[in-house]
Design a protein around this motif. Structure first.
Motif, PDB file in Angstrom:
ATOM      1  N   ARG A 199       0.815  -1.217   0.000  1.00 10.93           N
ATOM      2  CA  ARG A 199       0.000   0.000   0.000  1.00 10.93           C
ATOM      3  C   ARG A 199       0.851   1.272   0.000  1.00 10.93           C
ATOM      4  O   ARG A 199       0.401   2.318  -0.453  1.00 10.93           O
ATOM      5  N   PHE A 200       2.057   1.174   0.537  1.00 13.47           N
ATOM      6  CA  PHE A 200       2.907   2.368   0.538  1.00 13.47           C
ATOM      7  C   PHE A 200       3.312   2.673  -0.913  1.00 13.47           C
ATOM      8  O   PHE A 200       3.710   1.770  -1.652  1.00 13.47           O
ATOM      9  N   PRO A 201       3.195   3.939  -1.341  1.00 12.55           N
ATOM     10  CA  PRO A 201       3.461   4.268  -2.750  1.00 12.55           C
ATOM     11  C   PRO A 201       4.798   3.756  -3.267  1.00 12.55           C
ATOM     12  O   PRO A 201       4.874   3.240  -4.384  1.00 12.55           O
ATOM     13  N   ASP A 202       5.861   3.891  -2.467  1.00 11.43           N
ATOM     14  CA  ASP A 202       7.172   3.454  -2.953  1.00 11.43           C
ATOM     15  C   ASP A 202       7.200   1.948  -3.184  1.00 11.43           C
ATOM     16  O   ASP A 202       7.851   1.462  -4.116  1.00 11.43           O
ATOM     17  N   GLU A 203       6.495   1.216  -2.330  1.00  8.22           N
ATOM     18  CA  GLU A 203       6.437  -0.238  -2.535  1.00  8.22           C
ATOM     19  C   GLU A 203       5.699  -0.565  -3.819  1.00  8.22           C
ATOM     20  O   GLU A 203       6.089  -1.474  -4.563  1.00  8.22           O
ATOM     21  N   LEU A 204       4.662   0.205  -4.097  1.00 10.11           N
ATOM     22  CA  LEU A 204       3.922  -0.024  -5.329  1.00 10.11           C
ATOM     23  C   LEU A 204       4.805   0.273  -6.538  1.00 10.11           C
ATOM     24  O   LEU A 204       4.734  -0.415  -7.560  1.00 10.11           O
ATOM     25  N   GLN A 205       5.629   1.315  -6.417  1.00 13.10           N
ATOM     26  CA  GLN A 205       6.529   1.641  -7.529  1.00 13.10           C
ATOM     27  C   GLN A 205       7.487   0.479  -7.809  1.00 13.10           C
ATOM     28  O   GLN A 205       7.757   0.140  -8.966  1.00 13.10           O
ATOM     29  N   HIS A 206       7.984  -0.122  -6.753  1.00 16.68           N
ATOM     30  CA  HIS A 206       8.915  -1.234  -6.955  1.00 16.68           C
ATOM     31  C   HIS A 206       8.172  -2.521  -7.321  1.00 16.68           C
ATOM     32  O   HIS A 206       8.736  -3.386  -7.992  1.00 16.68           O
ATOM     33  N   TRP A 207       6.930  -2.602  -6.922  1.00 16.48           N
ATOM     34  CA  TRP A 207       6.098  -3.718  -7.388  1.00 16.48           C
ATOM     35  C   TRP A 207       6.002  -3.658  -8.916  1.00 16.48           C
ATOM     36  O   TRP A 207       6.123  -4.674  -9.604  1.00 16.48           O
ATOM     37  N   LEU A 208       5.801  -2.423  -9.430  1.00 19.42           N
ATOM     38  CA  LEU A 208       5.692  -2.273 -10.887  1.00 19.42           C
ATOM     39  C   LEU A 208       7.019  -2.625 -11.566  1.00 19.42           C
ATOM     40  O   LEU A 208       7.041  -3.339 -12.573  1.00 19.42           O
ATOM     41  N   ALA A 209       8.120  -2.111 -11.015  1.00 17.09           N
ATOM     42  CA  ALA A 209       9.435  -2.396 -11.619  1.00 17.09           C
ATOM     43  C   ALA A 209       9.678  -3.902 -11.675  1.00 17.09           C
ATOM     44  O   ALA A 209      10.195  -4.433 -12.671  1.00 17.09           O
ATOM     45  N   THR A 210       9.285  -4.598 -10.640  1.00 17.48           N
ATOM     46  CA  THR A 210       9.480  -6.049 -10.593  1.00 17.48           C
ATOM     47  C   THR A 210       8.561  -6.742 -11.585  1.00 17.48           C
ATOM     48  O   THR A 210       8.976  -7.658 -12.310  1.00 17.48           O
ATOM     49  N   THR A 211       7.318  -6.282 -11.614  1.00 15.29           N
ATOM     50  CA  THR A 211       6.351  -6.889 -12.535  1.00 15.29           C
ATOM     51  C   THR A 211       6.798  -6.715 -13.987  1.00 15.29           C
ATOM     52  O   THR A 211       6.636  -7.627 -14.810  1.00 15.29           O
ATOM     53  N   LEU A 212       7.368  -5.563 -14.285  1.00 13.98           N
ATOM     54  CA  LEU A 212       7.830  -5.323 -15.652  1.00 13.98           C
ATOM     55  C   LEU A 212       8.890  -6.340 -16.063  1.00 13.98           C
ATOM     56  O   LEU A 212       8.918  -6.807 -17.209  1.00 13.98           O
ATOM     57  N   ILE A 213       9.762  -6.693 -15.122  1.00 15.79           N
ATOM     58  CA  ILE A 213      10.795  -7.690 -15.452  1.00 15.79           C
ATOM     59  C   ILE A 213      10.170  -9.067 -15.645  1.00 15.79           C
ATOM     60  O   ILE A 213      10.509  -9.793 -16.587  1.00 15.79           O
ATOM     61  N   THR A 214       9.238  -9.415 -14.774  1.00 15.13           N
ATOM     62  CA  THR A 214       8.624 -10.751 -14.917  1.00 15.13           C
ATOM     63  C   THR A 214       7.836 -10.850 -16.218  1.00 15.13           C
ATOM     64  O   THR A 214       7.751 -11.919 -16.817  1.00 15.13           O
ATOM     65  N   GLU A 215       7.274  -9.726 -16.651  1.00 16.20           N
ATOM     66  CA  GLU A 215       6.474  -9.765 -17.889  1.00 16.20           C
ATOM     67  C   GLU A 215       7.330  -9.755 -19.145  1.00 16.20           C
ATOM     68  O   GLU A 215       6.997 -10.417 -20.128  1.00 16.20           O
ATOM     69  N   SER A 216       8.414  -8.982 -19.086  1.00 15.66           N
ATOM     70  CA  SER A 216       9.183  -8.791 -20.325  1.00 15.66           C
ATOM     71  C   SER A 216      10.486  -9.580 -20.360  1.00 15.66           C
ATOM     72  O   SER A 216      11.014  -9.856 -21.431  1.00 15.66           O
ATOM     73  N   GLY A 217      11.014  -9.918 -19.207  1.00 16.60           N
ATOM     74  CA  GLY A 217      12.324 -10.564 -19.170  1.00 16.60           C
ATOM     75  C   GLY A 217      13.457  -9.593 -19.447  1.00 16.60           C
ATOM     76  O   GLY A 217      14.606  -9.995 -19.632  1.00 16.60           O
ATOM     77  N   ASP A 218      13.130  -8.312 -19.448  1.00  9.96           N
ATOM     78  CA  ASP A 218      14.132  -7.275 -19.732  1.00  9.96           C
ATOM     79  C   ASP A 218      14.427  -6.449 -18.488  1.00  9.96           C
ATOM     80  O   ASP A 218      13.543  -6.224 -17.666  1.00  9.96           O
TER      81      ASP A 218
END
Lengths: 799, 261
Positions: free
Chosen positions: A281-300
């Motif tokens: 729920r903390f905004p910074d955690e959400l930002q890093h959630w997105l960064a992590t998700t982007l890697i899992t989705e793209s492999g990049d």
């Protein structure tokens, strides 16, 4: 923190401690430094404990625990002349008395001990200058007759009955320079093994009861129960204080201290996780959630992340999270929670290992760790799923490996330090800078104090500097612009403070409640007292331990950093973030003061000087009621620091408990309505769409919504009608959509501002009006494309 | 590293890798956790610090295991990506497993080349490792109690939080309108989500700029409570879409579609 390379080479601290003091440091009697040829591994830990007492002369005391204990557990300390050589295998304790005194009283040894004073002082005869005994020196020789060379160590309140674990003086042999200490025959302690956990499991079990209480408090908070806050504070104290109490008792060995420290870290991580266990729920955690998700989705790696652009080039945490999510098949949120927890535990473990290696004292390592647990951001910010959380363990890894390398560990530790530097650098910018500064400080301290100057100590800071510069120069250039803004704000605040420039932030901060200020102030004052006591002690002893001096310098930076609190609206945040690093040396200094019972108010010396009196040689080792007093006071002080950190750290006092929605309150503002709106954006809007809104809306839109956030939209909300000025402002910002949460009209913002860069920050006296929030429905060119009854999303301009 | 230990470690690595690659969640979770946090660090530890040497303590060894494992994950991932690789489950599994196996090889090689190293004093001393009854009560019982309490409150806290925050949200939304057709109309995809069947029936009313009713639709949500449909609205009017619930006269949810430019 003796700087003795041979010790690190020879054996691990836990081995040394287990074999010497048998984890009963309060019964250790050590006075001064040994001649090197008389040392062996088993004496080393004891010797290091005595390091602050390093003084000139050859007043050597060696204590050897008997290999084969006598029937009555008596330890004999036999004083011999300097010329006598100790036969091999002799377990006799030797006190080397340079010159037997003509008059024993002239040595200052005999003194009547006041009732209730548990301090015991040993004064070695033959000193060049008689001194008045200090209040917390080692032991007291009393009732010595002339010509009697016996030194009696009488520990306080020798019981009639033998008490388990208590040392009592039993015999005095005339005409013999002998000290006899009778250890209790009953309750003979079992020999400790390397994995003796002592009372740690039970203490941790008690501490876990606090976690249960905290879970109840959080549930009460969600249900808005009035008792929740009381349960919160009771839970915090039960989680924390038993561990502190046990560590301060100085009875715990390495394994026990380590289990206590790691158990506390785990329990405290549970407190963080249970606040919001189902999602970040903390905004910074959400930002890093997105960064992590982007890697899992793209492999990049290095994929654009609009939520936090600089994090793109520091992929350490995202790689950890993505790697674990892909390897296990767990969702990114679960993987992130595990990664953050493991990283947090590694950090605490390495802090413990570093202090243990530097001090060879499990008590000090433990106390330093629990003191650090009172840092402002320790509980939440430094254990969240943020890139700093990933960098901190490797920061400590580099420092620990540097220590091992400098104390003769060899190239493998240099290599480990380089790994730590590399990991820190690819994980977090500020931590990388802090690592360079820390290594440089340690190296400079060594250069300043060691002769001949060990220039090779500069190699590792140079490597760190080179790695960091290369990474920023070739990979993460955007971080310079990212850090420019806070630096400029800081400079502007300094200019206001010292240069007389007009403040642009008048009234921008809400006054801190008096109770909160008082608690924090008392804690800081306590730390300052300890810091000054250690500084005085080190200066007057002419201490030359490089790491202690480096810690002292770091502690000074901690207090300077606290001054940043007063530098504008971002001051508290800067001070808090800075303390993540500066509180490490401060914790070590506090641990030195507490464990070694450094004199806060020294006794007057023979010349009547109090503050300039040279501290008595030896480590103050206390027992009985005096020790108990120290434990109670120490526990109270550290608990006070913890309470101060909880009230001044994160989350803010208004959001200490989870609960219903609060406006602009970060974790407390994330609920199903906002998340659903963000999910809709992710499904419907193009990625390049620019979306503005309040702090929460922007955080959710840029992460779950995956759009490009526009943060500076406050003016568009505060306007009571939509005019050409607002139209122009919207065009300047190139904002395509606005997220409007109608609850902004129900309550004031928890954090002085509804929006980032809020033009009304600190001056908001009433919630946004219906007119302000409803004006968008009246504008012909604006469409309302989403409505969930609480959150609405508007498309700007003709569709 | 002795051959037995090396064999066990290598075997565990291979099994974990297979579990990660082919196993169901129940196997891939422990396999993935071992590969991410344990096995690489354990192997590198053994490669760096030969057993029997006192140059590193138990605490340090324990902490280095997850730290070095994470370093393999991150730095290995960076190297792989730098070499043009794609970071997916297989590649990360290979990074961790290969890193572990290489380190095991180094450890075995170092043991063979350094055979003169003294034996571990702990082993030589025949240290008693058996779990005594006293130790069971003193150590295992309280730690087990603590673990059970943590697991219990963790699960309960998770459920409580989910129950509190996971409320049904009823939304009405429209995708940005499409292009204007020759007749001057444009299609709008409208979606209603989270509709509760018990709160129905639902009616959607579309009105024009002056408030006149353009169309009316009865909404029947599917089993998930969702409904979606395409509306055709005049491009030159500012259209309002109101969703009514049950017999209510006030709109339950409202959309506004501005006129086309």
């Amino acid at each position: 923190m003796g700087d003795q390379p041979t010790s690190d080479r020879k054996r691990a601290p836990e081995e040394a401690t287990a074999k010497t003091a048998e984890s009963r440091p309060d019964e250790t009697v050590v006075i001064t430094r040994l001649a090197p040829e008389e040392r062996d591994g088993s004496e080393e830990a004891t010797q290091k404990l005595a390091e602050p007492a390093k003084s000139s002369g050859d007043e050597t005391v060696v204590i050897r625990p008997p290999k084969t204990p006598s029937a009555d557990d008596t330890v004999v300390i036999r004083a011999t002349g300097p010329s006598k050589k100790r036969p091999a295998g002799d377990d006799t304790v030797i006190i080397r008395l340079p010159q037997a005194p003509k008059r024993p009283t002239a040595t200052g040894g005999a003194r009547k001990r006041p009732a209730g004073d548990d301090t015991v002082v040993i004064r070695l005869p033959g000193g060049p200058k008689p001194r008045t005994p200090g209040p917390n020196a080692l032991s007291t020789a009393r009732k010595r007759a002339a010509g009697d060379d016996t030194v009696i160590i009488r520990l306080p309140q020798a019981p009639k009955k033998k008490v388990a674990g208590r040392v009592v003086v039993d015999k005095k042999v005339a005409h013999d320079e002998t000290v006899i200490i009778r250890l209790p025959a009953e309750a003979k302690p079992e020999p400790r093994t390397a994995l003796d956990f002592g009372w740690a499991p039970w203490v941790i079990a008690v501490s876990t009861l606090g976690v249960v209480l905290m879970a109840l408090a959080y549930a009460g908070g969600r249900a808005v129960a009035p008792w929740a806050m009381s349960a919160y504070w009771a839970g915090q104290i039960i989680v924390f204080s038993p561990v502190v109490f046990r560590l301060l008792s100085r009875l715990a060995g390495v394994a026990e201290s380590f289990v206590l420290v790691m158990g506390l870290a785990l329990n405290q991580y549970m407190l963080k996780w249970m606040y919001s266990p189902d999602q970040f729920r903390f905004p910074d955690e959400l930002q890093h959630w997105l960064a992590t998700t982007l890697i899992t989705e793209s492999g990049d790696l290095f994929r654009q992340n609009n939520a936090l652009p600089p994090a793109v080039h520091f992929p350490g945490l995202a790689e950890m999270g993505a790697g674990l999510a892909l390897l296990t098949g767990l969702p990114v949120t679960a993987a992130g929670t595990i990664v953050a927890g493991v990283a947090h535990l590694i950090f605490v473990g390495l802090l413990f290992a570093t202090v243990l290696r530097a001090s060879n004292s499990p008590a000090m390592a433990g106390v330093a760790c629990v003191t650090y647990a009172t840092a402002m951001h320790y509980l939440f910010f430094n254990s969240m799923f943020l890139y700093q959380t990933a960098a901190l363990p490797f920061f400590m890894l580099a420092v620990w490996a540097y220590r091992r390398w400098r104390t003769g560990g060899g190239r493998k530790f240099f290599a480990l330090a380089v790994v730590g530097i590399a990991m820190t650098t690819v994980s977090h910018h500020v931590t990388a800078f802090a690592l360079v500064a820390t290594l440089l400080l340690l190296a400079l301290a060594e250069l300043a104090l060691e002769r001949p100057r060990p220039w090779e100590t500069l190699i590792l800071p140079a490597v760190a500097l080179a790695v960091v510069c290369c990474w920023i120069g070739f990979v993460a250039q955007d971080v310079i612009a990212y850090l420019e803004a806070p630096v400029e704000r800081l400079a502007a605040s300094l200019n206001q403070m010292f240069g007389g420039a007009a403040s642009e932030e008048a009234g921008a901060t809400k006054p801190v409640p008096l109770v909160q200020l008082a608690v924090q102030g008392m804690g800081l004052l306590g730390l300052l007292v300890l810091f000054l006591a250690v500084a005085r002690d080190m200066i007057l002893r002419k201490d030359r331990d490089t790491w202690r001096w480096a810690a002292l310098a770091g502690g000074a930076v901690f207090f300077a950093g606290n001054g940043a609190r007063f530098l504008g609206t971002n001051g508290p945040e800067i001070a808090g973030r800075l303390s993540t690093f500066t509180y490490i040396p401060m914790s070590i200094i506090a641990a030195i003061a507490i464990v070694y019972a450094v004199q806060i108010i020294p006794a007057k010396d023979a010349d009547g000087r109090r503050w300039l009196s040279v501290p008595p040689p030896g480590v103050a080792v206390t027992t009985g009621r005096r020790l108990a007093g120290q434990v109670y006071i120490g526990t109270a002080l550290i608990t006070l620091l913890m309470i101060g950190a909880r009230t001044g750290g994160w989350p803010p006092v208004s959001a200490l408990l989870p609960g219903p929605y609060l406006a602009a309150a970060y974790e407390r503002s994330v609920d199903s309505f906002g998340v659903d709106a963000a999910r809709w954006q992710e499904r419907t809007l193009p990625r390049e769409a620019r979306v503005g809104g309040d702090i929460t809306a922007v955080a959710l839109s840029s992460t779950y919504g995956r759009i490009d956030p526009v943060r500076e939209v406050g003016e568009l909300f505060y306007a009571t009608s939509w005019t050409s000025a607002e139209d122009q402002r919207a065009q300047e910002l190139a904002v395509n959509y606005l997220v409007v949460d109608e609850r902004l009209g129900d309550m004031l913002p928890s954090n002085d501002a509804y929006f980032q860069d809020d033009p009304m920050a600190g001056r908001i006296t009433e919630p946004l009006s219906e007119t302000q929030l409803g004006k968008f429905d009246q504008v012909n060119s604006i469409s309302r494309l989403y409505d969930n009854g609480t959150v609405r999303i508007y498309q700007m301009g003709p569709s | 590293m002795n051959p037995v230990r090396a064999g066990v470690l290598a075997g565990l690595t291979v099994v974990s890798a297979l579990a990660v690659e082919f196993g169901p969640l129940a196997l891939s979770v422990p396999g993935g956790l071992l590969l991410a946090f344990v096995l690489p660090g354990l192997a590198i530890n053994d490669a760096l610090f030969r057993p029997g040497r006192r140059d590193i303590g138990v605490v340090e060894r324990t902490i280095l295991v997850p730290a070095l494992s994470l370093a393999v994950l991150v730095l290995g991932g960076l190297l792989l990506w730098g070499a043009g690789g794609n970071l997916n489950r297989t590649s990360w599994m290979l990074v961790c497993a290969m890193g572990t196996l290489i380190a095991i090889g180094v450890a075995v090689y170092r043991t063979h080349t350094g055979a003169t190293v003294a034996a571990s004093p702990g082993k030589a001393g025949g240290e008693r490792r058996a779990v005594s009854k006293q130790r069971l009560i003193r150590d295992v019982l309280p730690l087990a109690l603590a673990a059970v309490m943590l697991a219990g409150v963790g699960i309960w806290s998770f459920a409580d939080s989910e129950q509190t925050y996971d409320i049904a949200v009823t939304s009405l939304s429209a995708a940005p309108p499409g292009a204007v057709d020759p007749a001057g109309n444009r299609p709008v995809q409208v979606t209603a989500a989270g509709l509760s069947a018990s709160a129905g029936p639902y009616t959607m009313v579309v009105t024009g700029t002056s408030g006149e009713e353009l169309s009316r639709h009865d909404i029947t949500p599917d089993t998930d409570g969702d409904w979606t449909g395409r509306l055709t609205v005049p491009a030159d009017e500012r259209v309002t879409v109101n969703l009514f619930r049950g017999g209510e006269t006030a709109a339950f949810r409202t959309l506004i579609i501005a006129a086309a430019a």
